[in-house]
Design a protein around this motif. Sequence first.
Motif, PDB file in Angstrom:
ATOM      1  N   TRP A 105      58.622  97.218  24.500  1.00 40.25           N
ATOM      2  CA  TRP A 105      59.641  97.525  23.510  1.00 40.25           C
ATOM      3  C   TRP A 105      60.614  96.354  23.467  1.00 40.25           C
ATOM      4  CZ3 TRP A 105      64.702  98.291  25.587  1.00 40.25           C
ATOM      5  CH2 TRP A 105      64.756  98.413  26.979  1.00 40.25           C
ATOM      6  N   TRP A 106      61.570  96.419  22.567  1.00 40.84           N
ATOM      7  CA  TRP A 106      62.499  95.300  22.380  1.00 40.84           C
ATOM      8  C   TRP A 106      63.927  95.749  22.640  1.00 40.84           C
ATOM      9  CZ3 TRP A 106      60.107  90.717  21.213  1.00 40.84           C
ATOM     10  CH2 TRP A 106      58.809  90.797  20.716  1.00 40.84           C
ATOM     11  N   ALA A 166      59.300 102.196  20.173  1.00 43.02           N
ATOM     12  CA  ALA A 166      59.061 100.882  19.564  1.00 43.02           C
ATOM     13  C   ALA A 166      58.331 100.994  18.223  1.00 43.02           C
ATOM     14  CB  ALA A 166      58.325  99.963  20.527  1.00 43.02           C
ATOM     15  N   ALA A 167      58.974 101.702  17.291  1.00 44.85           N
ATOM     16  CA  ALA A 167      58.474 101.829  15.910  1.00 44.85           C
ATOM     17  C   ALA A 167      57.102 102.498  15.842  1.00 44.85           C
ATOM     18  CB  ALA A 167      58.455 100.468  15.205  1.00 44.85           C
ATOM     19  N   ASN A 200      64.732  98.220  19.555  1.00 44.86           N
ATOM     20  CA  ASN A 200      63.658  98.349  18.557  1.00 44.86           C
ATOM     21  C   ASN A 200      64.134  98.458  17.116  1.00 44.86           C
ATOM     22  OD1 ASN A 200      61.799  98.420  20.764  1.00 44.86           O
ATOM     23  ND2 ASN A 200      62.313 100.579  21.022  1.00 44.86           N
ATOM     24  N   GLU A 201      65.407  98.265  16.864  1.00 46.64           N
ATOM     25  CA  GLU A 201      65.910  98.299  15.486  1.00 46.64           C
ATOM     26  C   GLU A 201      67.034  97.273  15.375  1.00 46.64           C
ATOM     27  OE1 GLU A 201      66.122 102.166  13.514  1.00 46.64           O
ATOM     28  OE2 GLU A 201      68.029 101.543  12.643  1.00 46.64           O
ATOM     29  N   MET A 232      53.943  97.520  20.119  1.00 49.97           N
ATOM     30  CA  MET A 232      55.242  96.934  20.450  1.00 49.97           C
ATOM     31  C   MET A 232      55.866  96.452  19.150  1.00 49.97           C
ATOM     32  SD  MET A 232      56.062  94.111  23.364  1.00 49.97           S
ATOM     33  CE  MET A 232      57.695  93.365  23.484  1.00 49.97           C
ATOM     34  N   PHE A 272      58.953  96.874  15.909  1.00 50.78           N
ATOM     35  CA  PHE A 272      60.395  97.072  15.714  1.00 50.78           C
ATOM     36  C   PHE A 272      60.694  97.003  14.229  1.00 50.78           C
ATOM     37  CE2 PHE A 272      61.472  92.561  14.914  1.00 50.78           C
ATOM     38  CZ  PHE A 272      60.363  91.923  15.445  1.00 50.78           C
TER      39      PHE A 272
END
Length: 350
Positions: free
Chosen positions: A141-142, A303-304, A163-164, A230, A232
């Motif tokens: 994830w981010w 993560a989207a 993730n956003e 993974m 976003f």
Amino acid sequence: MMLRHSRKAGRRLAKATCLLTVVLFTPACSDATVNIQSALHPASGDAGMITRLWWWMLAGGAVVLAAVLVALGIGLWRGRRNGDHSPSFRLGWGLVLTGGVIAPLLAAVLVVVFSVRIGHSVTTEAPEPYVTIDVVGRRWWWEVRYRDAGAPAGDEPVAVTANEIHIPVGEPVRVRLHSDNVIHSFWVPNLQGKADVIPGQVNELWLNAGEAGVFRGQCTEYCGLQHALMGFLVVAEPAEAFDEWLRVQAAPAVEPVDPAAVRGRDVFMESACSACHTVRGTPADGEQGPDLTHVAGRRTLAAATIENTPGHMGGWVADPQNVKPGSLMPPTPLGPQELRALITYLETLR
Ligand code: CUA
């Protein structure tokens, strides 16, 4: 009989073509407001330059392919007609030199020159970014940390989310890319070229959206089991809306008042949740998973991967491996009452 068969086959072919068209051109995310993730639908000046280079390369490749096919056709036709397979020595060498050496060299030089020029333009720093965002590639994830425009990486972030990524339209945004695990790659094809996310090194890229919209991004370097999920979102919005969003993100979590939400907060703090996640303004300060201070305000989870609805949230918390096999989030063993209370609390984190 034959006619009926060929009609049937024709209908089948038409059906298959329709299905293929739907599969190919339906965006991967079911959220209709997310633009199709594509480098051929640029929504920024930088992405526009990359798209134009791509079309020129495709056109050049098509011309070369057509020329080779025509030459092949002529060779076959003449060879068959004359019964002579060897062209004259000089013509043969002329063709080999032109088609095999000069033309490919010229094409390669052109591609290199334009690639380097466009690469230079899209990576040139803007004089003053509107905001600086540190993006950390995690598994899988981010993490997204907002900082004041000129702040060094060590400073306390203004807000942390996951993730956003929200950005203001028409303003340059500096994105610094970090990883403390493996190599990832950050790509929002509608807005910019890709940049690798490398442990021990900070790579930078610039986003400057030309229009408002929601654009999907994706990790594009194989990084383990959940690499493919993974993802976003980048939300480009007018500067005033962005400022308001950032103000909300910077604020600590609102204390719940509803008794069910209060019970849910207790479940959160007493279970494993608080060991891995941070909710600013509460004792929960874990750093393994995403910051959940405003989790209910995000469009997606995992993560989207799934839309952020209470139902999806419940399913994700109860059994993350079902949504993302190999995810580092363990299942949370809770009874139905506790789970419902927990989701009620998480939904208050806007
Ligand atoms: Cu991260 Cu692939």
